[in-house]
Design an enzyme around this catalytic site. Sequence first.
Site, PDB file in Angstrom:
ATOM      1  N   ARG A  40       4.126 -48.727  14.057  1.00 26.87           N
ATOM      2  CA  ARG A  40       4.077 -48.362  15.470  1.00 26.87           C
ATOM      3  C   ARG A  40       5.475 -48.103  16.016  1.00 26.87           C
ATOM      4  NH1 ARG A  40       0.730 -51.954  19.346  1.00 26.87           N
ATOM      5  NH2 ARG A  40       1.214 -50.143  20.638  1.00 26.87           N
ATOM      6  N   GLN A  52       1.398 -50.736  31.005  1.00 28.63           N
ATOM      7  CA  GLN A  52       0.768 -51.539  29.963  1.00 28.63           C
ATOM      8  C   GLN A  52       1.291 -51.144  28.579  1.00 28.63           C
ATOM      9  OE1 GLN A  52      -3.203 -50.317  31.730  1.00 28.63           O
ATOM     10  NE2 GLN A  52      -3.740 -52.345  30.947  1.00 28.63           N
ATOM     11  N   ASP A  54       5.723 -48.793  24.430  1.00 30.50           N
ATOM     12  CA  ASP A  54       6.710 -47.785  24.042  1.00 30.50           C
ATOM     13  C   ASP A  54       7.780 -47.659  25.117  1.00 30.50           C
ATOM     14  OD1 ASP A  54       6.098 -45.554  25.971  1.00 30.50           O
ATOM     15  OD2 ASP A  54       4.147 -45.595  24.971  1.00 30.50           O
ATOM     16  N   HIS A  75       3.159 -55.830  29.190  1.00 31.10           N
ATOM     17  CA  HIS A  75       2.702 -56.221  27.863  1.00 31.10           C
ATOM     18  C   HIS A  75       3.846 -56.256  26.852  1.00 31.10           C
ATOM     19  CE1 HIS A  75      -1.688 -54.901  28.892  1.00 31.10           C
ATOM     20  NE2 HIS A  75      -1.353 -56.059  29.416  1.00 31.10           N
ATOM     21  N   CYS A  82      13.956 -70.043  18.489  1.00 28.53           N
ATOM     22  CA  CYS A  82      14.885 -70.347  19.588  1.00 28.53           C
ATOM     23  C   CYS A  82      14.543 -69.633  20.888  1.00 28.53           C
ATOM     24  CB  CYS A  82      16.323 -70.014  19.181  1.00 28.53           C
ATOM     25  SG  CYS A  82      16.683 -68.241  19.039  1.00 28.53           S
ATOM     26  N   CYS A 132      17.238 -64.333  12.622  1.00 28.92           N
ATOM     27  CA  CYS A 132      17.510 -64.256  14.056  1.00 28.92           C
ATOM     28  C   CYS A 132      19.016 -64.161  14.272  1.00 28.92           C
ATOM     29  CB  CYS A 132      16.941 -65.485  14.764  1.00 28.92           C
ATOM     30  SG  CYS A 132      17.433 -65.607  16.508  1.00 28.92           S
ATOM     31  N   CYS A 182      20.051 -67.709  16.185  1.00 33.73           N
ATOM     32  CA  CYS A 182      20.013 -69.027  15.545  1.00 33.73           C
ATOM     33  C   CYS A 182      20.074 -68.978  14.023  1.00 33.73           C
ATOM     34  CB  CYS A 182      18.774 -69.797  15.989  1.00 33.73           C
ATOM     35  SG  CYS A 182      17.201 -69.173  15.318  1.00 33.73           S
ATOM     36  N   LEU A 210      -7.882 -38.767  31.666  1.00 40.34           N
ATOM     37  CA  LEU A 210      -8.566 -37.698  30.952  1.00 40.34           C
ATOM     38  C   LEU A 210     -10.053 -37.701  31.288  1.00 40.34           C
ATOM     39  CD1 LEU A 210      -7.997 -35.426  28.925  1.00 40.34           C
ATOM     40  CD2 LEU A 210      -8.556 -37.026  27.092  1.00 40.34           C
ATOM     41  N   ALA A 216      -2.860 -35.512  30.919  1.00 39.83           N
ATOM     42  CA  ALA A 216      -1.794 -36.112  31.726  1.00 39.83           C
ATOM     43  C   ALA A 216      -0.643 -35.150  31.961  1.00 39.83           C
ATOM     44  CB  ALA A 216      -1.286 -37.387  31.053  1.00 39.83           C
TER      45      ALA A 216
END
EC number: 2.3.1.286
Length: 249
Positions: free
Chosen positions: A65, A100, A103, A118, A129, A145, A148, A212, A229
């Site tokens: 994704r 929402q 991206d 989201h 951490c 990470c 940490c 749509l 859109a």
Amino acid sequence: MGGPPVSPGLRDVFVLTGAGISAESGLGTFRDPDGLWRRFDPMRLATPEAFADAPEEVHAFYNLRRQGARAAAPNAAHAALVRLEAGLAARGGRLFLCTQNVDDLHERAGATAVVHMHGELMRARCIACGQGLPWAEDLSVETACPACGQRGGMRPDVVWFGEMPLHLEAIAQALDTSDLFVAIGTSGAVYPAAGFVARARAAGIPTHEINLAPSDTAGLFAQATYGPATQAVPDFVDGLLQTIGGPPS
């Protein structure tokens, strides 16, 4: 259903966007017949339990994704909302852009203040951490990470099923004080966002759906525009800016 039921005195607009605004940029929606959750089991890929049980599988899904989001480009609908933000600001108003989507197409189009309820795909967070930071590359169980040093705890900084959406207090305040609520490309199936139109309607705030096809909450909107859109959003923004018109305040 006709144009936006607004007055020339409109100043503050609350826009909620969902996956439909990014679909024409090549990013998949979730609940359409060919959406992501029809092809992948969200309980295996988008829950804290899934990450605990099979982190490699979760990482593989979100790496794909993330790669798709990096390859996508903002479309005319994203650009139109940037024009709306600028047009409202020039008149002393404000666009509260709540999405929402995880991206970053709104930001890459030029939007300056996007509220990601989201979370964000281009961020990672350490479960050890709690540190969150920008992250555009792949993640794995071997990723350490940066804060940490622990491995195995870096996860996408997105809201999974069973987790609380972000920024709810700021969202509620902005919605309650807006002059117009617009939902773009949303299914109307995911709460709490699906309840925003009812809240706006109860407060007497004009509402407009751009999609749509009619969403699950379409019957609650006073006005609606249906179509792609990339056509419907620019047309709506042009009409709205023309309606509020006049010299900037």
